[in-house]
Design a protein around this motif. Sequence first.
Motif, mmCIF file in Angstrom:
data_model
loop_
_atom_site.group_PDB
_atom_site.id
_atom_site.type_symbol
_atom_site.label_atom_id
_atom_site.label_comp_id
_atom_site.label_asym_id
_atom_site.label_seq_id
_atom_site.Cartn_x
_atom_site.Cartn_y
_atom_site.Cartn_z
ATOM 1 N N PRO A 1 0.811 -1.225 0.000
ATOM 2 C CA PRO A 1 0.000 0.000 0.000
ATOM 3 C C PRO A 1 0.841 1.270 0.000
ATOM 4 O O PRO A 1 0.520 2.238 -0.702
ATOM 5 N N ASP A 2 1.959 1.291 0.752
ATOM 6 C CA ASP A 2 2.801 2.483 0.789
ATOM 7 C C ASP A 2 3.440 2.750 -0.566
ATOM 8 O O ASP A 2 3.537 3.901 -1.013
ATOM 9 N N GLU A 3 3.901 1.686 -1.229
ATOM 10 C CA GLU A 3 4.509 1.853 -2.547
ATOM 11 C C GLU A 3 3.484 2.356 -3.557
ATOM 12 O O GLU A 3 3.779 3.235 -4.382
ATOM 13 N N ALA A 4 2.271 1.796 -3.504
ATOM 14 C CA ALA A 4 1.230 2.230 -4.431
ATOM 15 C C ALA A 4 0.872 3.697 -4.206
ATOM 16 O O ALA A 4 0.698 4.465 -5.166
ATOM 17 N N ARG A 5 0.758 4.121 -2.950
ATOM 18 C CA ARG A 5 0.472 5.529 -2.665
ATOM 19 C C ARG A 5 1.569 6.424 -3.229
ATOM 20 O O ARG A 5 1.294 7.510 -3.753
ATOM 21 N N LEU A 6 2.799 5.986 -3.111
ATOM 22 C CA LEU A 6 3.926 6.768 -3.606
ATOM 23 C C LEU A 6 3.877 6.904 -5.121
ATOM 24 O O LEU A 6 4.089 7.993 -5.673
ATOM 25 N N LEU A 7 3.602 5.806 -5.824
ATOM 26 C CA LEU A 7 3.517 5.860 -7.282
ATOM 27 C C LEU A 7 2.373 6.768 -7.733
ATOM 28 O O LEU A 7 2.519 7.520 -8.702
ATOM 29 N N VAL A 8 1.246 6.695 -7.043
ATOM 30 C CA VAL A 8 0.119 7.555 -7.405
ATOM 31 C C VAL A 8 0.465 9.017 -7.154
ATOM 32 O O VAL A 8 0.310 9.876 -8.031
ATOM 33 N N ALA A 9 0.922 9.319 -5.951
ATOM 34 C CA ALA A 9 1.121 10.718 -5.562
ATOM 35 C C ALA A 9 2.208 11.399 -6.382
ATOM 36 O O ALA A 9 2.079 12.569 -6.754
ATOM 37 N N LYS A 10 3.297 10.688 -6.681
ATOM 38 C CA LYS A 10 4.399 11.326 -7.406
ATOM 39 C C LYS A 10 4.280 11.161 -8.914
ATOM 40 O O LYS A 10 4.250 12.141 -9.653
ATOM 41 N N ALA A 11 4.206 9.914 -9.390
ATOM 42 C CA ALA A 11 4.246 9.691 -10.829
ATOM 43 C C ALA A 11 2.959 10.121 -11.524
ATOM 44 O O ALA A 11 2.996 10.709 -12.602
ATOM 45 N N LEU A 12 1.800 9.829 -10.912
ATOM 46 C CA LEU A 12 0.526 10.092 -11.579
ATOM 47 C C LEU A 12 -0.077 11.445 -11.203
ATOM 48 O O LEU A 12 -0.640 12.131 -12.050
ATOM 49 N N GLN A 13 0.042 11.843 -9.947
ATOM 50 C CA GLN A 13 -0.522 13.129 -9.537
ATOM 51 C C GLN A 13 0.501 14.262 -9.599
ATOM 52 O O GLN A 13 0.121 15.428 -9.470
ATOM 53 N N ALA A 14 1.768 13.918 -9.805
ATOM 54 C CA ALA A 14 2.830 14.906 -10.057
ATOM 55 C C ALA A 14 2.985 15.930 -8.937
ATOM 56 O O ALA A 14 3.292 17.090 -9.179
ATOM 57 N N HIS A 15 2.769 15.498 -7.685
ATOM 58 C CA HIS A 15 3.044 16.392 -6.568
ATOM 59 C C HIS A 15 4.558 16.513 -6.390
ATOM 60 O O HIS A 15 5.322 15.596 -6.731
ATOM 61 N N ASP A 16 5.007 17.636 -5.843
ATOM 62 C CA ASP A 16 6.446 17.807 -5.656
ATOM 63 C C ASP A 16 6.940 16.884 -4.547
ATOM 64 O O ASP A 16 6.180 16.401 -3.714
ATOM 65 N N TRP A 17 8.250 16.656 -4.556
ATOM 66 C CA TRP A 17 8.828 15.678 -3.630
ATOM 67 C C TRP A 17 8.557 16.043 -2.172
ATOM 68 O O TRP A 17 8.277 15.171 -1.340
ATOM 69 N N GLU A 18 8.634 17.346 -1.851
ATOM 70 C CA GLU A 18 8.421 17.753 -0.457
ATOM 71 C C GLU A 18 6.999 17.425 -0.001
ATOM 72 O O GLU A 18 6.783 16.922 1.118
ATOM 73 N N THR A 19 6.008 17.691 -0.876
ATOM 74 C CA THR A 19 4.614 17.402 -0.533
ATOM 75 C C THR A 19 4.395 15.902 -0.359
ATOM 76 O O THR A 19 3.747 15.458 0.596
ATOM 77 N N VAL A 20 4.951 15.123 -1.286
ATOM 78 C CA VAL A 20 4.780 13.670 -1.214
ATOM 79 C C VAL A 20 5.411 13.116 0.053
ATOM 80 O O VAL A 20 4.822 12.303 0.777
ATOM 81 N N ALA A 21 6.638 13.566 0.334
ATOM 82 C CA ALA A 21 7.325 13.072 1.522
ATOM 83 C C ALA A 21 6.557 13.418 2.792
ATOM 84 O O ALA A 21 6.443 12.586 3.713
#
Length: 736
Positions: A677-697
Amino acid sequence: MDRAELVDALVAEAERANERRLLVLAGDRDSGFDAARDALAALDDPDATTVSTREDADYHPEHVAELLGTTRDAVVLDCHEDFSANRLGRVVGAVDGGGLLILLTPTLDDWPDCPGDERLAVPPFTVDEVTGHFRRRLVETLRTHPGVAVVDVDTGAVERDGLTDPIPPQTCAVARTPPDGAAFPDAAYAACRTGDQVDAVGALERLGEAGNAVVVEADRGRGKSAAAGLAAGSLAADGKDILVTAPTYRNAAEVFDRAAALLSTLDALDARDDHTLTATGGGRVRYLDPAAAIDLPDDPDAVVVDEAAALPVRRLTSFLDAPAVAFVTTVHGYEGTGRGFDVRFRERLAEHGHDVTEVLLDEPIRYAGGDPVEVWAFRALLLDARPAVDQLVADATPDDATYRVLDAADLTADEHLLREAFGLLVLAHYRTEPDDLHRLLDAPNLDCRALSVDGHVVSVALLAREGGLSPSLRESMYEGQRVRGNMLPDVLTSQLRDLHAGAPVGYRVLRIATHHAVRSSGFGSRLLANCHKEFASEVDWFGVGFGATPQLVRFWERNDYHTVHCSTTRNATSGEYSAVMLRPTSPDGQSLHDRHARRFCARMRDGLSDALDDLVPDVARAVLRATAHEPIPDLTAHEWRVVAAAAYGPGLYDAAPGAFRELALASLVDPLDAHSPDEARLLVAKALQAHDWETVADDLDYVSTRQCMRAFGEASKPAIERYGSGAAEEERRRYD
């Protein structure tokens, strides 16, 4: 007894008992209006309202909602044209104790067979196919229920006098003094009209301290909103900031009126502007609609949620983040149902850790308890319908259940069956209206199926037949015309631009509900399986549209429904994005499904970084996993080297963000996807939703952006190894 004598007797009895009476004037419409005018003339200067499509009426039926929260000595409802169950329910609540509700109807023998309601004639069905079961049942209640008088205006005959010879209510002084140690001012308690209201205001004092939740429940006319208003005004007078929310401001108007009146009494009202009351000490009472209120702007000291049962559980849960919160709700009503509130929200409330205080207001304010018109309305509109008691079904299993057809004739003939089935349907949705009962019994596009155990309904599904539309109607829909009762073809045609989507015939699952005593034990899936088996040869697809949550998406996916659309705007009431899922049953249905599944994946590739950039990652993953289309990443050799270098070596995500997006989409849709689940959230938030690294982290609780970037590289590796070209493999080996 002639008609004039009857009206005098009804009014005298109603006034003596502080109850209401219902007078049915059946027959010719014009004669009915003449008789209604005569009846109103018998009242002593009445505050009366007429609801009709006639030009001389006070309210057109479309505007009858404006009567909510008001009181009249008499209301005349014209049932000859534009009649609806919702409007009947609303006018009942507007009649005060000692007053008359007057219905103008066709001859009761003929009314069930009059032309049906055009609103129930969902294309391609016609009004001739709308049945009269609801009106037949309504007529039966008018002819048998106490407190209902019936007059044939064509002959002048009094068919029922409606007199009940009630015992006058016992009047007793209400304890209006504050309880010992009360924090609210004396004026708040002096404004109460019943002992129940005093108790409710006392319970709401707990909103003055953080960590408290108060639940106030009552049927209509018990003064629950007034009690909430007195509490809000008291808290504002003490300098507190009180946020009030409800489905609409109209629902919360009584809260504001009572709060304003109390602040004026206390000489503490500084200003009243556009849904905000400001107190002289800096406190305030302000309204925001639920979509804006869930973020708790300006950090209120307490939140009051009025008509709470009309809001979905997800939205109600968000208000538990407030320091203190009150949920004020109707137990039985058409704005929302308290039973659904009890079953669906109580668990969340108990889990959240608030100190919960509950209070129930039972004593009516505007009329005596046991008022026969209220009792009649509850029966006629099934406002108090509920499932079988828990003990009757608690030990049931799906193997014990019998699949059965619940057609309108059977439901009308068996009141017990109707109440159990409709009671479950009420629980399946946070807003159920009397019109839903009308549709269940008369709409030609609806089918109802159930599982029963020992004669008790344990699971029920309501299906709507959609599609099968003519070429001309499909053209009109494509060009923007709304077509009633065809939600899925409408979405696929007008929004997603598929001119042929309305041709195949399907069944949309409007609601499916299982008794809460046997939830999560397989009844819902068993019922769906039976429905699929019964109707599969008749239709091209089954479908469903709902506010998407991971749990709901998984339920439908387990039953072979697959995602073809995710709305790009949130539902104004639920605050959720909607998912549309299809289960094809024929070649035409398969073709419809396949082209929309393919387009859905293409839309989500870019849509998640645009309109859906705030979609909860877990929901995004769920709807992507539930699609049956598997996109294959189409990357150049250079892009494969970039993504491999970022995952295994010193490469950078920013060198090929589009390539990572393609890779993430394919990976999350892949039925073999094994991301955590954590990996999937990361792929969605960064790769697909294109949030900046600081927001995702920050959102995903990584200790640093560097750790987040490393985790993203690790999450990308399985897809690179599954789909990567020789260039990706060559790059990977370089760093191995």
